[in-house]
Design an enzyme around this catalytic site. Structure first.
Site, PDB file in Angstrom:
ATOM      1  CG  HIS A 258      68.994  53.758 101.637  1.00 26.27           C
ATOM      2  ND1 HIS A 258      68.530  52.611 102.924  1.00 26.27           N
ATOM      3  CD2 HIS A 258      69.299  52.410 100.836  1.00 26.27           C
ATOM      4  CE1 HIS A 258      68.856  51.371 102.366  1.00 26.27           C
ATOM      5  NE2 HIS A 258      68.812  51.305 101.462  1.00 26.27           N
ATOM      6  CD  GLU A 259      69.154  52.667  97.612  1.00 25.49           C
ATOM      7  OE1 GLU A 259      69.018  52.533  96.946  1.00 25.49           O
ATOM      8  OE2 GLU A 259      67.970  52.861  97.598  1.00 25.49           O
ATOM      9  CG  ASP A 281      76.454  45.925 108.709  1.00 27.29           C
ATOM     10  OD1 ASP A 281      77.268  44.798 109.943  1.00 27.29           O
ATOM     11  OD2 ASP A 281      75.154  46.947 109.236  1.00 27.29           O
TER      12      ASP A 281
END
Ligand SMILES: [Zn+2]
Length: 434
Positions: A258-259, A281
């Site tokens: 995710h990061e 997004d």
């Protein structure tokens, strides 16, 4: 509103009238229990919301650095144009070439437990490469309407094998700090404050594995036109890798996936506003959703009524449990590739990864006896040697020592039988240990 109903004097009177004093006392006890439950739930939600601090930390950085802030805004405009299918977005660099990103992991530990093992670090790199390549077995858990959107990236990752000075490295630094929760204080990158300086950020993905406040698991600093001095990713040792210090339900390495998505410019699925179906997004094939999803939801789960299949809660850029975060979409991958070409292109020119050691120049080194069970001598050319390193077949550094003169003697009693590589600045040679 719920609290108002419970505390409404009218309700007390009604309760008294209907079932008398005993029932009123019972209701009062129930009310207290409900208050406690609500308090616990509120605290849990607040803590859960701290899972990823990317937006908060990037906003702090934008407030401190106007040049960086302008770069982030510019990138946002690019992503907006990309999502809208703007033909002006330059795609000349596509198809996207394969890239191996050098990673340096700075283990910044306050307790011995936080000084995580090489095996734990490798378990995370393995998950990262598997998931970016779409090779995760649990991809088949993605519901069919979403699975056909799954993307495969050409970005791969490897622990750096050369440091900024060109010396051999295992891609990991280890530093003890006395500062509590250093990852939450914006000083993890400052040695004079107890942190560790990054390796040159244009050429390395810097990861600080260190203590974070509360239940926070990690964050990335969003890319901008100019690299922030805090650029990189900060991870809690409780969520980095799949073994050792990791804690369920964030023990499958998906927080870091995710990061890294953030590191390449991706935003959360619900956009920047967690209470609006109008926030975006900047990705065209992810449905609009109201806010983050925790845990493991059942499909379909709706939040914004205009979506056919509801929230894409099993996407890496939501907040599900690790076992329920399963894929990036094709457009998310495309946006990451675009951001990489625009804002992180210097990674292509990094000397941080030289690939699997070759033996093409092994004649420059004379290693004997070979095979060996303990002592090994290394002879080299006419100049003084410098560092000698021994790495195993996985590229893990198992020995490093400095030597002067034309011959080095290594005692390698502790090595398990197997094939190793001996590396010096001049070349590489195979070594078999018995
Ligand atoms: Zn995030």
């Amino acid at each position: 509103m719920y609290a108002w109903v419970l505390d409404n004097p009218l309700n007390r009177d009604v309760n008294k009238q209907i079932c008398g004093q005993k029932c009123y006392i019972h209701t009062s006890v129930m009310k207290r229990i409900l208050y406690i439950l609500m308090l616990v739930m509120t605290v849990q939600v607040l803590l859960a919301q701290e899972r990823c601090m990317t937006m908060r930390e990037s906003e702090v950085e934008m407030a401190n650095d106007t040049v960086y802030a302008r770069g982030v805004m510019k990138l946002q405009q690019l992503a907006e144009a990309f999502a809208a299918g703007d033909s002006a977005v330059d795609r000349n660099d596509w198809p996207f070439p394969t890239l191996t990103v050098p990673i340096v992991v700075h283990v910044l530990y306050r307790t011995e437990q936080q000084n995580i093992s090489m095996e734990q670090i490798h378990s995370q790199i393995e998950v990262l490469n598997r998931d970016f390549a779409g090779l995760n077995a649990d991809l088949n858990k993605v519901p069919e309407p979403f699975r056909r959107l799954a993307g495969v990236s050409n970005i791969q990752f490897q622990l750096a094998d050369r440091d900024p000075d060109g010396r051999f490295t295992n891609g990991v630094t280890r530093t003890k700090t006395a500062v509590e929760n250093i990852g939450s204080q914006s000083i993890y990158h400052r040695p004079e404050r107890g942190g560790v300086a990054p390796w040159p950020q244009p050429h390395y993905l810097n990861v600080w594995v260190c203590e974070l406040e509360g239940d926070a698991l990690g964050f990335a600093i969003l890319p901008g036109a100019q690299i922030s001095e805090r650029d990189g990713i900060v991870m809690s040792p409780t969520a980095f890798g799949t073994i050792g210090t990791t804690n369920p339900p964030y023990d499958q390495g998906r927080t870091f996936v995710h990061e890294v998505g953030h590191y390449f410019g991706l935003r959360h699925l619900w956009g920047s506003d967690d209470a609006s179906c109008n926030s975006t997004d900047y990705v065209s094939d992810t449905p609009v959703q109201l806010k983050e999803n925790f845990g493991c939801k059942n499909f379909p789960s709706f939040s914004c009524s205009n979506e056919e299949f509801g929230d894409m809660f099993m996407n890496y850029m939501d907040y599900g449990n690790d076992t329920c975060m399963l894929f990036f979409t094709q457009q998310q991958v495309a946006l990451m590739h675009l951001v990489l070409m625009k804002n992180r292109k210097t990674l292509f020119h990094s000397a941080g990864v030289t690939g699997t050691p070759t033996v093409s120049n092994e004649r420059q080194l004379h290693v004997y006896p070979n095979p060996s069970s303990s002592e090994v001598f290394i002879e080299f050319g006419s100049t003084a040697l410098g560092w000698v390193e021994v790495v195993d077949m996985k590229g893990i550094l198992v020995h490093r020592s400095y030597h002067e003169g034309q011959r080095a003697k290594l005692t390698l009693d502790e090595l398990a039988p197997g094939l190793y590589f001996v590396r010096t600045t001049f070349g590489v040679s195979r070594l078999s240990m018995l």
